[in-house]
Scaffold this motif. Structure first.
Motif, PDB file in Angstrom:
ATOM      1  N   PRO A 199      43.586 -68.809  93.201  1.00 50.95           N
ATOM      2  CA  PRO A 199      42.310 -69.342  92.728  1.00 50.95           C
ATOM      3  C   PRO A 199      41.520 -69.953  93.890  1.00 50.95           C
ATOM      4  CG  PRO A 199      44.106 -70.798  92.103  1.00 50.95           C
ATOM      5  CD  PRO A 199      44.728 -69.595  92.729  1.00 50.95           C
ATOM      6  N   VAL A 200      40.227 -69.705  93.905  1.00 51.30           N
ATOM      7  CA  VAL A 200      39.319 -70.285  94.895  1.00 51.30           C
ATOM      8  C   VAL A 200      38.050 -70.722  94.180  1.00 51.30           C
ATOM      9  CG1 VAL A 200      40.167 -68.975  96.890  1.00 51.30           C
ATOM     10  CG2 VAL A 200      38.353 -68.037  95.492  1.00 51.30           C
ATOM     11  N   TRP A 201      37.354 -71.712  94.745  1.00 51.98           N
ATOM     12  CA  TRP A 201      36.092 -72.147  94.164  1.00 51.98           C
ATOM     13  C   TRP A 201      35.062 -71.051  94.388  1.00 51.98           C
ATOM     14  CZ3 TRP A 201      36.770 -75.892  91.019  1.00 51.98           C
ATOM     15  CH2 TRP A 201      37.634 -76.947  91.301  1.00 51.98           C
ATOM     16  N   LYS A 202      34.254 -70.793  93.378  1.00 52.86           N
ATOM     17  CA  LYS A 202      33.157 -69.827  93.514  1.00 52.86           C
ATOM     18  C   LYS A 202      32.123 -70.396  94.475  1.00 52.86           C
ATOM     19  CE  LYS A 202      33.205 -67.316  89.195  1.00 52.86           C
ATOM     20  NZ  LYS A 202      32.519 -67.088  87.924  1.00 52.86           N
ATOM     21  N   GLU A 203      31.431 -69.495  95.143  1.00 51.84           N
ATOM     22  CA  GLU A 203      30.347 -69.906  96.029  1.00 51.84           C
ATOM     23  C   GLU A 203      29.308 -70.646  95.199  1.00 51.84           C
ATOM     24  OE1 GLU A 203      28.682 -70.074  99.778  1.00 51.84           O
ATOM     25  OE2 GLU A 203      30.484 -68.946  99.297  1.00 51.84           O
ATOM     26  N   GLY A 204      28.925 -71.823  95.636  1.00 44.59           N
ATOM     27  CA  GLY A 204      27.912 -72.596  94.930  1.00 44.59           C
ATOM     28  C   GLY A 204      28.449 -73.471  93.806  1.00 44.59           C
ATOM     29  N   ALA A 205      29.775 -73.597  93.672  1.00 46.62           N
ATOM     30  CA  ALA A 205      30.335 -74.481  92.641  1.00 46.62           C
ATOM     31  C   ALA A 205      29.938 -75.919  92.965  1.00 46.62           C
ATOM     32  CB  ALA A 205      31.850 -74.353  92.588  1.00 46.62           C
ATOM     33  N   THR A 206      29.430 -76.628  91.978  1.00 47.31           N
ATOM     34  CA  THR A 206      28.961 -77.999  92.207  1.00 47.31           C
ATOM     35  C   THR A 206      30.121 -78.983  92.185  1.00 47.31           C
ATOM     36  OG1 THR A 206      28.608 -78.468  89.872  1.00 47.31           O
ATOM     37  CG2 THR A 206      26.765 -77.450  91.077  1.00 47.31           C
ATOM     38  N   ILE A 207      29.872 -80.158  92.712  1.00 47.84           N
ATOM     39  CA  ILE A 207      30.877 -81.224  92.696  1.00 47.84           C
ATOM     40  C   ILE A 207      31.257 -81.557  91.256  1.00 47.84           C
ATOM     41  CG2 ILE A 207      31.278 -83.662  93.238  1.00 47.84           C
ATOM     42  CD1 ILE A 207      31.315 -81.932  95.701  1.00 47.84           C
ATOM     43  N   ASP A 208      30.264 -81.616  90.376  1.00 47.96           N
ATOM     44  CA  ASP A 208      30.544 -81.925  88.968  1.00 47.96           C
ATOM     45  C   ASP A 208      31.474 -80.902  88.343  1.00 47.96           C
ATOM     46  OD1 ASP A 208      28.977 -84.189  89.027  1.00 47.96           O
ATOM     47  OD2 ASP A 208      27.182 -83.172  88.280  1.00 47.96           O
ATOM     48  N   GLU A 209      31.291 -79.630  88.673  1.00 51.53           N
ATOM     49  CA  GLU A 209      32.168 -78.591  88.145  1.00 51.53           C
ATOM     50  C   GLU A 209      33.585 -78.737  88.700  1.00 51.53           C
ATOM     51  OE1 GLU A 209      29.300 -74.753  87.388  1.00 51.53           O
ATOM     52  OE2 GLU A 209      29.806 -75.260  89.464  1.00 51.53           O
ATOM     53  N   LYS A 210      33.699 -79.198  89.928  1.00 52.95           N
ATOM     54  CA  LYS A 210      35.006 -79.342  90.557  1.00 52.95           C
ATOM     55  C   LYS A 210      35.767 -80.553  90.012  1.00 52.95           C
ATOM     56  CE  LYS A 210      33.769 -77.098  94.891  1.00 52.95           C
ATOM     57  NZ  LYS A 210      33.668 -77.250  96.348  1.00 52.95           N
ATOM     58  N   GLU A 225      44.965 -84.857 104.621  1.00 53.00           N
ATOM     59  CA  GLU A 225      45.901 -84.020 103.868  1.00 53.00           C
ATOM     60  C   GLU A 225      45.942 -84.442 102.402  1.00 53.00           C
ATOM     61  OE1 GLU A 225      49.371 -84.654 106.296  1.00 53.00           O
ATOM     62  OE2 GLU A 225      49.135 -82.704 107.267  1.00 53.00           O
ATOM     63  N   THR A 226      45.863 -85.741 102.139  1.00 46.81           N
ATOM     64  CA  THR A 226      45.847 -86.232 100.757  1.00 46.81           C
ATOM     65  C   THR A 226      44.595 -85.743 100.034  1.00 46.81           C
ATOM     66  OG1 THR A 226      47.132 -88.179 101.343  1.00 46.81           O
ATOM     67  CG2 THR A 226      45.895 -88.294  99.292  1.00 46.81           C
ATOM     68  N   LEU A 227      43.455 -85.795 100.706  1.00 47.08           N
ATOM     69  CA  LEU A 227      42.223 -85.272 100.112  1.00 47.08           C
ATOM     70  C   LEU A 227      42.355 -83.783  99.795  1.00 47.08           C
ATOM     71  CD1 LEU A 227      39.243 -86.848 102.070  1.00 47.08           C
ATOM     72  CD2 LEU A 227      39.839 -87.147  99.677  1.00 47.08           C
ATOM     73  N   LYS A 228      42.945 -83.042 100.711  1.00 47.73           N
ATOM     74  CA  LYS A 228      43.143 -81.602 100.506  1.00 47.73           C
ATOM     75  C   LYS A 228      44.066 -81.354  99.313  1.00 47.73           C
ATOM     76  CE  LYS A 228      42.509 -77.367 101.824  1.00 47.73           C
ATOM     77  NZ  LYS A 228      41.310 -76.735 101.325  1.00 47.73           N
ATOM     78  N   ARG A 229      45.116 -82.176  99.206  1.00 48.56           N
ATOM     79  CA  ARG A 229      46.049 -82.050  98.084  1.00 48.56           C
ATOM     80  C   ARG A 229      45.331 -82.341  96.762  1.00 48.56           C
ATOM     81  NH1 ARG A 229      49.862 -83.994 100.850  1.00 48.56           N
ATOM     82  NH2 ARG A 229      49.516 -86.183 100.406  1.00 48.56           N
ATOM     83  N   ILE A 230      44.458 -83.341  96.755  1.00 47.92           N
ATOM     84  CA  ILE A 230      43.700 -83.661  95.541  1.00 47.92           C
ATOM     85  C   ILE A 230      42.780 -82.495  95.180  1.00 47.92           C
ATOM     86  CG2 ILE A 230      41.878 -85.149  94.618  1.00 47.92           C
ATOM     87  CD1 ILE A 230      43.178 -87.447  96.244  1.00 47.92           C
ATOM     88  N   GLU A 231      42.114 -81.924  96.191  1.00 45.11           N
ATOM     89  CA  GLU A 231      41.242 -80.780  95.930  1.00 45.11           C
ATOM     90  C   GLU A 231      42.037 -79.604  95.375  1.00 45.11           C
ATOM     91  OE1 GLU A 231      37.987 -77.829  97.970  1.00 45.11           O
ATOM     92  OE2 GLU A 231      39.575 -78.662  99.208  1.00 45.11           O
ATOM     93  N   ASN A 232      43.212 -79.356  95.935  1.00 46.82           N
ATOM     94  CA  ASN A 232      44.050 -78.263  95.432  1.00 46.82           C
ATOM     95  C   ASN A 232      44.482 -78.524  93.991  1.00 46.82           C
ATOM     96  OD1 ASN A 232      43.844 -76.863  97.816  1.00 46.82           O
ATOM     97  ND2 ASN A 232      45.781 -77.602  98.631  1.00 46.82           N
ATOM     98  N   GLY A 233      44.759 -79.791  93.656  1.00 44.24           N
ATOM     99  CA  GLY A 233      45.095 -80.141  92.274  1.00 44.24           C
ATOM    100  C   GLY A 233      43.930 -79.874  91.329  1.00 44.24           C
ATOM    101  N   LEU A 234      42.720 -80.209  91.778  1.00 43.63           N
ATOM    102  CA  LEU A 234      41.534 -79.933  90.970  1.00 43.63           C
ATOM    103  C   LEU A 234      41.353 -78.430  90.773  1.00 43.63           C
ATOM    104  CD1 LEU A 234      38.974 -82.435  92.525  1.00 43.63           C
ATOM    105  CD2 LEU A 234      40.055 -82.598  90.285  1.00 43.63           C
ATOM    106  N   LEU A 235      41.565 -77.687  91.837  1.00 43.94           N
ATOM    107  CA  LEU A 235      41.432 -76.231  91.763  1.00 43.94           C
ATOM    108  C   LEU A 235      42.456 -75.643  90.797  1.00 43.94           C
ATOM    109  CD1 LEU A 235      40.058 -73.682  92.797  1.00 43.94           C
ATOM    110  CD2 LEU A 235      41.640 -73.703  94.731  1.00 43.94           C
ATOM    111  N   TRP A 236      43.677 -76.130  90.865  1.00 38.86           N
ATOM    112  CA  TRP A 236      44.730 -75.644  89.976  1.00 38.86           C
ATOM    113  C   TRP A 236      44.399 -75.950  88.516  1.00 38.86           C
ATOM    114  CZ3 TRP A 236      48.445 -72.337  89.622  1.00 38.86           C
ATOM    115  CH2 TRP A 236      49.411 -72.472  88.633  1.00 38.86           C
TER     116      TRP A 236
END
Length: 172
Positions: free
Chosen positions: A131-142, A102-113
């Motif tokens: 907001p959602v990540w585009k298909e093929g978004a790289t880790i570096d972009e995230k 859940e913490t990882l998911k929260r961090i990902e949501n923070g990055l997305l925001w």
């Protein structure tokens, strides 16, 4: 005793074997927790409810919403367990609990925001304009939008004990 006579002792095999054993143990714990959570979510979602009043209807919808979220977390837990077991997520091999996922998911949501606030090309609008990540978004972009004090402190709980900092607390 060989080291007393000046012989070199190589403990790399023993250390690596213990690390591999711990990684497999964590993956198994995570998989078991995922299965239990998925069963609980399914039972909660399909539970019989009286929904003959507005209040009961709202309570039923909240329960189904919680069950959907639990099912999503259970699927994510199973995916993380598979990747830990295969060695693809060796950096996060210390994960063995729902709260850590859940913490990882929260961090990902923070990055997305953060990425959506900066109008990143890696983000698009999904259903209901979320907001959602585009298909093929790289880790570096995230991770480009990470606020590092928060991210590094939160991620420290997932590292192996040898890589934890002196100030980080061990997760339970």
């Amino acid at each position: 005793m060989g080291w007393l006579q000046g012989n070199e002792i190589d403990r790399a095999e023993v250390v690596n074997a213990k690390r591999e054993e711990k990684r497999q143990s964590n993956a198994e714990k995570l998989r078991e927790a995922s299965e239990k959570l998925a069963e609980k979510a399914s039972a909660e979602y399909n539970a019989e409810r009286k929904e003959n009043t507005t209040k009961r209807l709202a309570e039923g919808e909240r329960a189904r919403s919680r069950a959907r979220k639990d099912a999503e977390i259970a699927a994510l837990m199973a995916e993380v367990a598979d990747k830990i077991e295969s060695g693809d997520l060796s950096v996060l091999a210390g994960i063995n609990a729902k709260t850590q996922v859940e913490t990882l998911k929260r961090i990902e949501n923070g990055l997305l925001w953060e990425a959506s606030k900066k109008n990143s090309d890696a983000v698009e609008r999904g259903d209901f304009s979320d907001p959602v990540w585009k298909e093929g978004a790289t880790i570096d972009e995230k991770v480009m939008f990470a606020k590092y004090p928060m991210a590094t402190r939160s991620l420290a709980i997932f590292c192996w004990p040898s890589t934890r900092t002196a100030n980080s607390k061990r997760s339970r």
